[in-house]
Design an enzyme around this catalytic site. Sequence first.
Site, PDB file in Angstrom:
ATOM      1  N   PRO A 160       0.723  -1.198  -0.039  1.00 18.69           N
ATOM      2  CA  PRO A 160       0.108   0.094   0.155  1.00 18.69           C
ATOM      3  C   PRO A 160       0.894   1.154   0.008  1.00 18.69           C
ATOM      4  O   PRO A 160       1.880   1.351   0.872  1.00 18.69           O
ATOM      5  CB  PRO A 160      -0.678  -0.072   1.284  1.00 18.69           C
ATOM      6  CG  PRO A 160       0.035  -0.831   2.271  1.00 18.69           C
ATOM      7  CD  PRO A 160       0.943  -2.067   1.255  1.00 18.69           C
ATOM      8  N   ALA A 199       0.596   5.629  -0.421  1.00 16.30           N
ATOM      9  CA  ALA A 199      -0.254   6.648  -0.682  1.00 16.30           C
ATOM     10  C   ALA A 199       0.175   7.451  -1.864  1.00 16.30           C
ATOM     11  O   ALA A 199       1.209   7.692  -2.108  1.00 16.30           O
ATOM     12  CB  ALA A 199      -0.222   7.811   0.546  1.00 16.30           C
ATOM     13  N   GLN A 215      -6.364  -1.126   3.371  1.00 13.07           N
ATOM     14  CA  GLN A 215      -5.548  -0.629   4.523  1.00 13.07           C
ATOM     15  C   GLN A 215      -6.124   0.586   5.179  1.00 13.07           C
ATOM     16  O   GLN A 215      -6.378   1.515   4.540  1.00 13.07           O
ATOM     17  CB  GLN A 215      -3.935  -0.332   4.115  1.00 13.07           C
ATOM     18  CG  GLN A 215      -3.172  -0.237   5.467  1.00 13.07           C
ATOM     19  CD  GLN A 215      -1.817   0.161   5.242  1.00 13.07           C
ATOM     20  OE1 GLN A 215      -1.477   1.469   4.794  1.00 13.07           O
ATOM     21  NE2 GLN A 215      -0.757  -0.674   5.220  1.00 13.07           N
ATOM     22  N   CYS A 254       3.502   3.486   8.608  1.00 14.82           N
ATOM     23  CA  CYS A 254       3.753   4.693   7.922  1.00 14.82           C
ATOM     24  C   CYS A 254       4.398   5.717   8.757  1.00 14.82           C
ATOM     25  O   CYS A 254       4.497   6.048  10.049  1.00 14.82           O
ATOM     26  CB  CYS A 254       2.317   5.488   7.605  1.00 14.82           C
ATOM     27  SG  CYS A 254       2.561   7.157   6.844  1.00 14.82           S
ATOM     28  N   HIS A 314       8.491  -4.299   7.236  1.00 14.88           N
ATOM     29  CA  HIS A 314       9.405  -3.456   6.626  1.00 14.88           C
ATOM     30  C   HIS A 314      10.605  -3.303   7.200  1.00 14.88           C
ATOM     31  O   HIS A 314      10.539  -2.768   8.396  1.00 14.88           O
ATOM     32  CB  HIS A 314       8.639  -1.930   6.288  1.00 14.88           C
ATOM     33  CG  HIS A 314       9.546  -1.182   5.521  1.00 14.88           C
ATOM     34  ND1 HIS A 314       9.111  -0.199   4.630  1.00 14.88           N
ATOM     35  CD2 HIS A 314      10.875  -1.091   5.012  1.00 14.88           C
ATOM     36  CE1 HIS A 314      10.158   0.509   3.728  1.00 14.88           C
ATOM     37  NE2 HIS A 314      11.399  -0.188   4.331  1.00 14.88           N
ATOM     38  N   ASP A 338      13.230  -2.925  -0.404  1.00 12.87           N
ATOM     39  CA  ASP A 338      14.528  -3.043  -1.415  1.00 12.87           C
ATOM     40  C   ASP A 338      14.241  -4.330  -2.230  1.00 12.87           C
ATOM     41  O   ASP A 338      15.392  -4.916  -2.715  1.00 12.87           O
ATOM     42  CB  ASP A 338      15.642  -3.312  -0.698  1.00 12.87           C
ATOM     43  CG  ASP A 338      16.431  -2.055   0.309  1.00 12.87           C
ATOM     44  OD1 ASP A 338      15.578  -1.277  -0.091  1.00 12.87           O
ATOM     45  OD2 ASP A 338      17.204  -2.276   1.038  1.00 12.87           O
ATOM     46  N   GLY A 374       7.162  -2.326  -3.076  1.00 12.31           N
ATOM     47  CA  GLY A 374       6.659  -0.981  -3.006  1.00 12.31           C
ATOM     48  C   GLY A 374       7.219  -0.364  -4.053  1.00 12.31           C
ATOM     49  O   GLY A 374       6.589  -0.337  -5.080  1.00 12.31           O
ATOM     50  N   ARG A 375       8.128   0.498  -3.568  1.00 11.94           N
ATOM     51  CA  ARG A 375       8.919   1.539  -4.608  1.00 11.94           C
ATOM     52  C   ARG A 375       9.204   0.917  -5.970  1.00 11.94           C
ATOM     53  O   ARG A 375       9.387   1.510  -6.987  1.00 11.94           O
ATOM     54  CB  ARG A 375       9.895   2.466  -4.126  1.00 11.94           C
ATOM     55  CG  ARG A 375       9.343   3.418  -2.977  1.00 11.94           C
ATOM     56  CD  ARG A 375      10.625   4.165  -2.214  1.00 11.94           C
ATOM     57  NE  ARG A 375      11.502   3.229  -1.660  1.00 11.94           N
ATOM     58  CZ  ARG A 375      12.502   3.382  -0.987  1.00 11.94           C
ATOM     59  NH1 ARG A 375      13.098   4.491  -1.307  1.00 11.94           N
ATOM     60  NH2 ARG A 375      13.248   2.639  -0.370  1.00 11.94           N
TER      61      ARG A 375
END
Length: 320
Positions: free
Chosen positions: A16, A18, A70, A100, A169, A202, A224-225
Site C-alpha cells: 500500500p 499513498a 489498509q 507509515c 518493512h 528493497d 513497494g517503490r
Amino acid sequence: MKIGNVELKNNIFLAPMAGVTDMPFRILCKEQECGLVYTEMVSAKGMHYDDDKSNKLTLMHEKERPGAVQIFGSDPKIMAEVAEKLNKSDAAIIDINMGCPAPKITKNGEGSALMKNPELVAEIIKSVVSASQKPVTVKIRKGWDDSTINAIEIARIAEKNGARAIAVHGRTREQYYSGKADWDIIRQVKEAVSIPVIGNGDVTGPKEAQKLLEETRCDAIMVGRGAQGNPWIFKKIVKFLEDGTIISDPSPKEKIETIIRHMDMLIDLKGEKTGILEMRSHIAWYIKGMRDAAYTKQKIFQMKGKEEIITLLRSFLMRQ
C-alpha cells in the site's frame, strides 16, 4: 498462498502506498500477476465522519479482487467501527497500518508511532479482529528507531490478538526509506510467529525477490517503490521464481500505451482535473531512465489536459 480463508494466486504482493496504489494502478498490477493488491491507506477517522474521499479509497473493482483495504488510526473503537463497515465492502482482507513514517500521521500517534505503544497495538488489533468478518493483517516496521527495535514483540502481539498475517518493512521509522532494509529482522519475525510473514523492503527485481525469500524464509514478498511506474515487475518476479526465466522489459511503445490507459482509467474514476494531477507522478515513474525523460517530465508537470499530454508522449516515444 492463503491468508485466513482468502486463497491467493501467488505470494508476490503490491505494497500500500499513498498517492500510488490507486484503483487503476492496482488493476494494472493484477493484470501482471500480482498476488494481492492493497489500497492506499484510508483514515479510520475519515470513514467514521463519513468523509467521501476516505470512503472512495476503499472501493475495489472486480478486476483487482481479492484485494486488501489498509486502514490507519489510533482509536480502537473507531478502528473497530470501520472494520464493521468494511464487512459490507468488496475487500477480502483488512490491513492495519502500523508502519507509515509520515510526520502528519505519526504526530497523532498513528502509523509507525503505534509501535511505541504495544498495549495500544494489542487493543487495536483485538478490536478490529472482533468486529471484522474478514481476515485482519498488520503492517509494521523494524521499530521506531535503532534504540527501540521491537518488530518481534509487535508481531507476537499481532498473532496473539488474532492477526492472520504480518508484513514487516526492514527499516525503522527514523530511516524513512533511506539506507538499506534489514532483512534479518524479517527472518527473526518469521522464526518468532506461526502466522504468514510478508517481507518488505528493497525488492526492485526478480533476483532480489528470490534472495529475500531465501534469506528470511518469509511466506510472501511485498513490492513497494520497485513497482512505481513498473506494474510489469510482478510478472517478472513470478516467472523468475517459477523457472528462472528473466522476462525482458516492456518496450517504450508498451510503456506509453500503459501510461495512456492508466490515465484514461484515472480520469474516468476522478475526472480530468484530479486525474491529470494525480497521473503526473505516475508518468514520471514510468518514463524514468528513458531518453529525454527529465525534459518530458518537466513539460508534463505544467500540463492540465489529457490530449496535450498524449501528444507530448507520442513525440517522446518517437525519440526513443
